[in-house]
Design a protein around this motif. Structure first.
Motif, short mmCIF file in Angstrom:
data_model
loop_
_atom_site.label_atom_id
_atom_site.label_comp_id
_atom_site.label_asym_id
_atom_site.label_seq_id
_atom_site.Cartn_x
_atom_site.Cartn_y
_atom_site.Cartn_z
N GLU A 142 15.26 6.74 72.54
CA GLU A 142 16.14 5.63 72.20
C GLU A 142 15.50 4.29 72.53
O GLU A 142 14.86 4.14 73.57
CB GLU A 142 17.45 5.77 72.98
CG GLU A 142 18.49 4.72 72.67
CD GLU A 142 19.80 5.00 73.37
OE1 GLU A 142 20.17 4.22 74.27
OE2 GLU A 142 20.45 6.02 73.05
N SER A 143 15.62 3.34 71.62
CA SER A 143 15.10 1.99 71.81
C SER A 143 16.22 0.97 71.63
O SER A 143 16.58 0.63 70.51
CB SER A 143 13.98 1.69 70.81
OG SER A 143 12.73 1.92 71.37
N PRO A 144 16.79 0.46 72.73
CA PRO A 144 17.79 -0.60 72.62
C PRO A 144 17.13 -1.97 72.69
O PRO A 144 16.39 -2.25 73.64
CB PRO A 144 18.69 -0.35 73.84
CG PRO A 144 17.80 0.31 74.84
CD PRO A 144 16.70 1.00 74.09
N TYR A 145 17.35 -2.79 71.68
CA TYR A 145 16.82 -4.15 71.68
C TYR A 145 17.96 -5.11 71.99
O TYR A 145 19.02 -5.03 71.37
CB TYR A 145 16.19 -4.47 70.31
CG TYR A 145 15.04 -3.55 69.98
CD1 TYR A 145 13.76 -3.78 70.48
CD2 TYR A 145 15.25 -2.42 69.18
CE1 TYR A 145 12.72 -2.92 70.18
CE2 TYR A 145 14.20 -1.55 68.89
CZ TYR A 145 12.94 -1.80 69.39
OH TYR A 145 11.90 -0.94 69.11
N ASP A 146 17.76 -5.99 72.96
CA ASP A 146 18.83 -6.85 73.43
C ASP A 146 19.15 -7.99 72.47
O ASP A 146 20.30 -8.40 72.33
CB ASP A 146 18.47 -7.45 74.80
CG ASP A 146 18.18 -6.37 75.83
OD1 ASP A 146 18.83 -5.31 75.77
OD2 ASP A 146 17.31 -6.59 76.69
N SER A 147 18.13 -8.55 71.84
CA SER A 147 18.34 -9.71 70.96
C SER A 147 17.20 -9.83 69.96
O SER A 147 16.12 -9.29 70.16
CB SER A 147 18.43 -10.99 71.79
OG SER A 147 17.18 -11.27 72.41
N ALA A 160 17.57 -8.98 58.00
CA ALA A 160 17.69 -8.29 59.29
C ALA A 160 17.56 -9.27 60.45
O ALA A 160 18.33 -9.21 61.43
CB ALA A 160 16.64 -7.20 59.40
N VAL A 161 16.61 -10.19 60.35
CA VAL A 161 16.42 -11.18 61.42
C VAL A 161 17.68 -12.04 61.55
O VAL A 161 18.13 -12.35 62.66
CB VAL A 161 15.19 -12.05 61.15
CG1 VAL A 161 15.11 -13.21 62.13
CG2 VAL A 161 13.91 -11.21 61.23
N ASP A 162 18.25 -12.42 60.43
CA ASP A 162 19.45 -13.27 60.45
C ASP A 162 20.68 -12.54 60.98
O ASP A 162 21.55 -13.14 61.61
CB ASP A 162 19.75 -13.78 59.04
CG ASP A 162 18.69 -14.76 58.52
OD1 ASP A 162 17.97 -15.34 59.35
OD2 ASP A 162 18.58 -14.91 57.28
N ALA A 163 20.75 -11.22 60.73
CA ALA A 163 21.97 -10.48 61.05
C ALA A 163 21.96 -9.77 62.40
O ALA A 163 23.02 -9.33 62.86
CB ALA A 163 22.23 -9.44 59.95
N CYS A 164 20.80 -9.67 63.02
CA CYS A 164 20.69 -8.81 64.21
C CYS A 164 20.45 -9.58 65.50
O CYS A 164 19.81 -9.08 66.43
CB CYS A 164 19.59 -7.78 63.99
SG CYS A 164 19.85 -6.77 62.52
N GLY A 165 20.97 -10.80 65.56
CA GLY A 165 20.75 -11.64 66.72
C GLY A 165 21.21 -11.05 68.03
O GLY A 165 20.61 -11.28 69.09
N LYS A 200 22.93 -0.24 63.51
CA LYS A 200 23.27 -1.25 62.52
C LYS A 200 22.26 -1.14 61.38
O LYS A 200 21.13 -1.63 61.50
CB LYS A 200 23.22 -2.65 63.13
CG LYS A 200 24.16 -2.84 64.31
CD LYS A 200 23.97 -4.22 64.94
CE LYS A 200 24.86 -4.39 66.16
NZ LYS A 200 24.63 -5.72 66.82
N PRO A 201 22.61 -0.48 60.29
CA PRO A 201 21.66 -0.23 59.20
C PRO A 201 20.91 -1.48 58.72
O PRO A 201 19.74 -1.38 58.34
CB PRO A 201 22.54 0.35 58.10
CG PRO A 201 23.64 1.03 58.85
CD PRO A 201 23.91 0.14 60.02
#
Length: 248
Positions: A169-174, A153-158, A88-89
């Motif tokens: 690879e780094s997957p962030y859950d929330s 980014a903080v607002d859109a990537c919840g 997600k850019p």
């Protein structure tokens, strides 16, 4: 095969720092990063962006019992933002912030790793805190727009995002906004969660704009990640306050 995440790579870096500390402490000179006294006349030109950051980056002398070192690049998730891709850019600023990379397109940047006694221990914190500090200097007006991108980014990537670099690879859950002590011209805090090998970790970050300089703080409990126990790595108030004070 599970590839290491950025936090796992950070864990290796922090383990390296811990080993050095156990062998006699940091080699950091209290005056490291401070410019030498100038013998030039008052009419000499203003310092370059890189010189300004070197003069304002937090040092051991600015903190209470913390060591301040240059991070070990061997374990970096990426050495530049060009190596990072994000599914997600809009979340890219967060990927950079949590991997000690400068946001946007600065004229100069500098990163330090502060390690020392935990300011406020919790049941998930085992006595030592590690806080990354990345300073970046921008052309007039660019710091403000870059800060706005971080807030977006903080607002859109919840619901999280995934960053990739160099086969890792780094997957962030929330991601959620976090209240922080106001500092500089504007400040922004965030919390992110990630799961590594079935264990959840809570990461904390903060972005502070002071004029044309952004200070990005990020904290990770590398020892917990390496040992497979849950963690909640909070930023060191001592380090954050010291760095913000030098930028004010």
């Amino acid at each position: 095969m599970n590839r290491p995440t950025s936090a796992a790579l950070a864990a290796l870096s922090l383990l390296s720092v811990t080993a050095l500390t156990a062998c006699g402490g940091s080699d950091s000179d209290p005056a490291a990063g401070k410019p030498k006294a100038s013998t030039s006349s008052p009419s000499s030109k203003a310092p370059s962006p890189a010189e300004h950051l070197a003069a304002t980056i937090v040092t051991k002398a600015d903190t209470d019992g913390f060591n301040v070192d240059e991070p070990d690049e061997e374990y970096a998730f990426a050495k530049s933002t060009d190596e990072v891709t994000v599914d997600k850019p809009v979340c890219a600023p967060l990927a950079y912030a949590m991997n000690q990379l400068p946001l946007g397109t600065p004229e100069a940047d500098l990163t330090r790793l502060a390690s020392g006694p935990t300011d406020a221990p919790t049941k998930l914190t085992k006595g030592v805190t590690f806080t990354y500090v990345t300073l970046a200097s921008y052309a007039p007006g660019k710091a403000q727009s870059t800060f706005a991108d971080a807030r977006k980014a903080v607002d859109a990537c919840g619901d999280g995002f995934t960053a990739k670099a160099n086969g890792n690879e780094s997957p962030y859950d929330s991601v959620t906004a976090e209240k922080v002590t106001p500092a500089g011209d504007e400040s922004l805090g965030f919390t992110s969660t990630m799961t590594f090998r079935g264990v959840q970790h809570v990461l904390h970050g903060e972005v502070v704009r002071s004029g044309d300089v952004l200070a990005v703080y990020f904290s990770v409990d590398g020892m917990a990640i390496a040992n497979g126990r849950p963690s909640d790595a909070r930023l060191s108030p001592t380090v954050v306050k010291a760095q913000n004070g030098k930028l004010s």
